[in-house]
Design a protein around this motif. Structure first.
Motif, short mmCIF file in Angstrom:
data_model
loop_
_atom_site.label_atom_id
_atom_site.label_comp_id
_atom_site.label_asym_id
_atom_site.label_seq_id
_atom_site.Cartn_x
_atom_site.Cartn_y
_atom_site.Cartn_z
N ARG A 87 20.01 4.01 -17.43
CA ARG A 87 21.15 4.59 -18.15
C ARG A 87 22.47 4.26 -17.43
O ARG A 87 23.49 4.02 -18.10
CB ARG A 87 20.98 6.10 -18.28
N ALA A 88 22.45 4.22 -16.11
CA ALA A 88 23.66 3.88 -15.37
C ALA A 88 24.04 2.41 -15.57
O ALA A 88 25.22 2.08 -15.72
CB ALA A 88 23.47 4.19 -13.88
N VAL A 89 23.05 1.53 -15.57
CA VAL A 89 23.32 0.12 -15.82
C VAL A 89 23.89 -0.07 -17.22
O VAL A 89 24.80 -0.87 -17.45
CB VAL A 89 22.05 -0.73 -15.59
N GLU A 90 23.36 0.66 -18.19
CA GLU A 90 23.89 0.60 -19.56
C GLU A 90 25.37 0.98 -19.60
O GLU A 90 26.11 0.50 -20.45
CB GLU A 90 23.10 1.54 -20.47
N ARG A 91 25.78 1.83 -18.67
CA ARG A 91 27.18 2.26 -18.63
C ARG A 91 28.02 1.43 -17.67
O ARG A 91 29.17 1.77 -17.40
CB ARG A 91 27.25 3.75 -18.25
N GLY A 92 27.44 0.34 -17.15
CA GLY A 92 28.25 -0.61 -16.39
C GLY A 92 27.93 -0.75 -14.92
O GLY A 92 28.55 -1.59 -14.24
N ALA A 93 27.01 0.04 -14.38
CA ALA A 93 26.64 -0.14 -12.97
C ALA A 93 26.03 -1.53 -12.77
O ALA A 93 25.28 -2.02 -13.63
CB ALA A 93 25.65 0.93 -12.53
N VAL A 94 26.36 -2.17 -11.66
CA VAL A 94 25.89 -3.53 -11.42
C VAL A 94 24.78 -3.60 -10.37
O VAL A 94 24.18 -4.66 -10.18
CB VAL A 94 27.05 -4.45 -10.99
N LEU A 95 24.52 -2.47 -9.71
CA LEU A 95 23.53 -2.45 -8.64
C LEU A 95 22.81 -1.11 -8.64
O LEU A 95 23.44 -0.07 -8.87
CB LEU A 95 24.21 -2.71 -7.29
N VAL A 96 21.51 -1.15 -8.40
CA VAL A 96 20.71 0.06 -8.24
C VAL A 96 20.34 0.19 -6.77
O VAL A 96 19.72 -0.71 -6.19
CB VAL A 96 19.43 0.00 -9.10
N ASN A 97 20.75 1.29 -6.16
CA ASN A 97 20.47 1.53 -4.74
C ASN A 97 19.36 2.57 -4.65
O ASN A 97 19.60 3.77 -4.80
CB ASN A 97 21.75 2.03 -4.05
N ASP A 98 18.14 2.10 -4.43
CA ASP A 98 16.94 2.95 -4.49
C ASP A 98 16.41 3.17 -3.08
O ASP A 98 15.81 2.27 -2.49
CB ASP A 98 15.89 2.27 -5.37
N VAL A 99 16.60 4.38 -2.55
CA VAL A 99 16.16 4.64 -1.18
C VAL A 99 14.64 4.58 -1.04
O VAL A 99 14.13 4.48 0.08
CB VAL A 99 16.69 5.99 -0.65
N SER A 100 13.91 4.63 -2.15
CA SER A 100 12.45 4.57 -2.06
C SER A 100 11.90 3.16 -2.20
O SER A 100 10.69 2.95 -2.11
CB SER A 100 11.82 5.46 -3.16
N GLY A 101 12.76 2.19 -2.46
CA GLY A 101 12.29 0.83 -2.64
C GLY A 101 11.32 0.66 -3.79
O GLY A 101 10.49 -0.25 -3.79
N GLY A 102 11.41 1.54 -4.79
CA GLY A 102 10.52 1.47 -5.94
C GLY A 102 9.25 2.28 -5.81
O GLY A 102 8.46 2.34 -6.76
N MET A 103 9.04 2.94 -4.69
CA MET A 103 7.81 3.70 -4.47
C MET A 103 7.83 5.06 -5.16
O MET A 103 6.77 5.60 -5.49
CB MET A 103 7.55 3.86 -2.98
N ALA A 104 9.01 5.63 -5.38
CA ALA A 104 9.08 6.97 -5.98
C ALA A 104 8.84 6.96 -7.48
O ALA A 104 8.40 7.95 -8.05
CB ALA A 104 10.44 7.60 -5.68
N ASP A 105 9.14 5.83 -8.12
CA ASP A 105 8.99 5.74 -9.58
C ASP A 105 8.42 4.36 -9.91
O ASP A 105 9.13 3.35 -9.80
CB ASP A 105 10.35 5.94 -10.26
N PRO A 106 7.17 4.29 -10.35
CA PRO A 106 6.55 3.00 -10.64
C PRO A 106 7.26 2.21 -11.74
O PRO A 106 7.07 0.99 -11.83
CB PRO A 106 5.13 3.39 -11.10
#
Length: 283
Positions: A87-106
């Protein structure tokens, strides 16, 4: 990367920017101080923090992302949830900063692959309420590099491209104290793995312990900004792609100093090489 915490319980600012208007105003100030990216987060990851409902995170983050993008800012979203990222990218965010490296949400890797957004994969071993118990390493530098490589492999398997990936050694996450320093000292090793590297040392606990008073009381978060700027200079000189900081001005100056330092080293190397070649040719 300037931090915009849209949370009531951040360890560093205690909710000063929780209101959307205040958060946007803070972002504009950070831009004026030299921030290249604004990192908007709606869920605290301080040690011991509890999770917030996804609807609450969306309500906190999306209006601020949208308004800062409209202001002309390059915005990243600090989230471990795929739906918030998308949803944030849809609103214009260009980067996702994920402290879990993808482990928290498959589902996160699929969102990153489909949107094409840049993605920070941080080294992580558990959510904020349990992460301190996972500060156990045989070789912290080797272990972090290996575990980050595993995250990159998982991202590749989901269709994420190399050029989207940024790595973060996760200072302070499952690293309560001394284990942070070897990661900083060996930052060039992580840079040498071939991906841009984000360093997030700003106001972290290990700096508070370093600057503790005579009675052993750690320095308050706001008293750690000078040490943060020092880490910024060293990280930039070691080849880091970006630093994530709460106060931008001093770190922006530190980045400029480090860049000139590295340029001067290159100039010196080139002069030595030219002089050596000239001497060899004269023989």
């Amino acid at each position: 990367m300037g931090v915009v915490n849209v949370t009531p319980d951040s360890f560093s600012d205690g909710g000063r920017w929780f209101d959307a208007d205040a958060a946007v105003e803070r972002g504009v100030v950070l831009l004026s101080q030299g921030a290249d990216l604004l990192d908007v987060g709606g869920e605290s990851t301080r040690p011991g923090a509890a999770r917030v409902p996804v609807d609450e995170e969306l309500a906190r983050v999306l209006p601020v992302v949208e308004r800062l993008v409209a202001h002309g800012a390059a915005v990243s979203v600090d989230t471990t949830r795929a739906v918030v990222a998308e949803r944030a990218v849809e609103r214009g965010a260009v980067l996702v900063n994920d402290v879990s490296g993808g482990m928290a949400d498959p589902a996160m890797a699929d969102v990153v692959a489909r949107t094409g957004a840049a993605y920070v994969a941080m080294h992580w071993r558990g959510h904020a309420d349990v992460m301190d118990a996972h500060d156990v390493y045989d070789d912290v530098v080797g272990d972090v590099r290996r575990e980050l490589a595993q995250r990159v492999a998982a991202l590749h398997a989901a269709g994420v491209r190399d050029e989207q990936v940024v790595l973060d050694p996760g200072l302070g996450f499952a690293k309560t104290g001394e284990s942070n320093w070897p990661l900083l000292a060996h930052l060039p090793d992580l840079v040498a793995d071939g991906y841009p590297v984000l360093v997030g040392a700003s106001r972290k606990r290990f700096l508070g312990h370093l600057l503790a008073g005579p009675d052993g009381t750690p320095a308050a978060p706001e008293a750690r900004d000078d040490a943060t700027a020092a880490v910024t200079a060293l990280a930039a000189a070691a080849g880091a792609w970006a630093v994530r900081v709460h106060e931008v001005a001093a770190s922006a100056a530190a980045v400029r100093v480090a860049a000139r330092w590295r340029d001067a080293q290159g100039d010196t190397t080139a002069r030595h090489a030219t002089t050596g070649a000239a001497r060899e040719g004269a023989r």
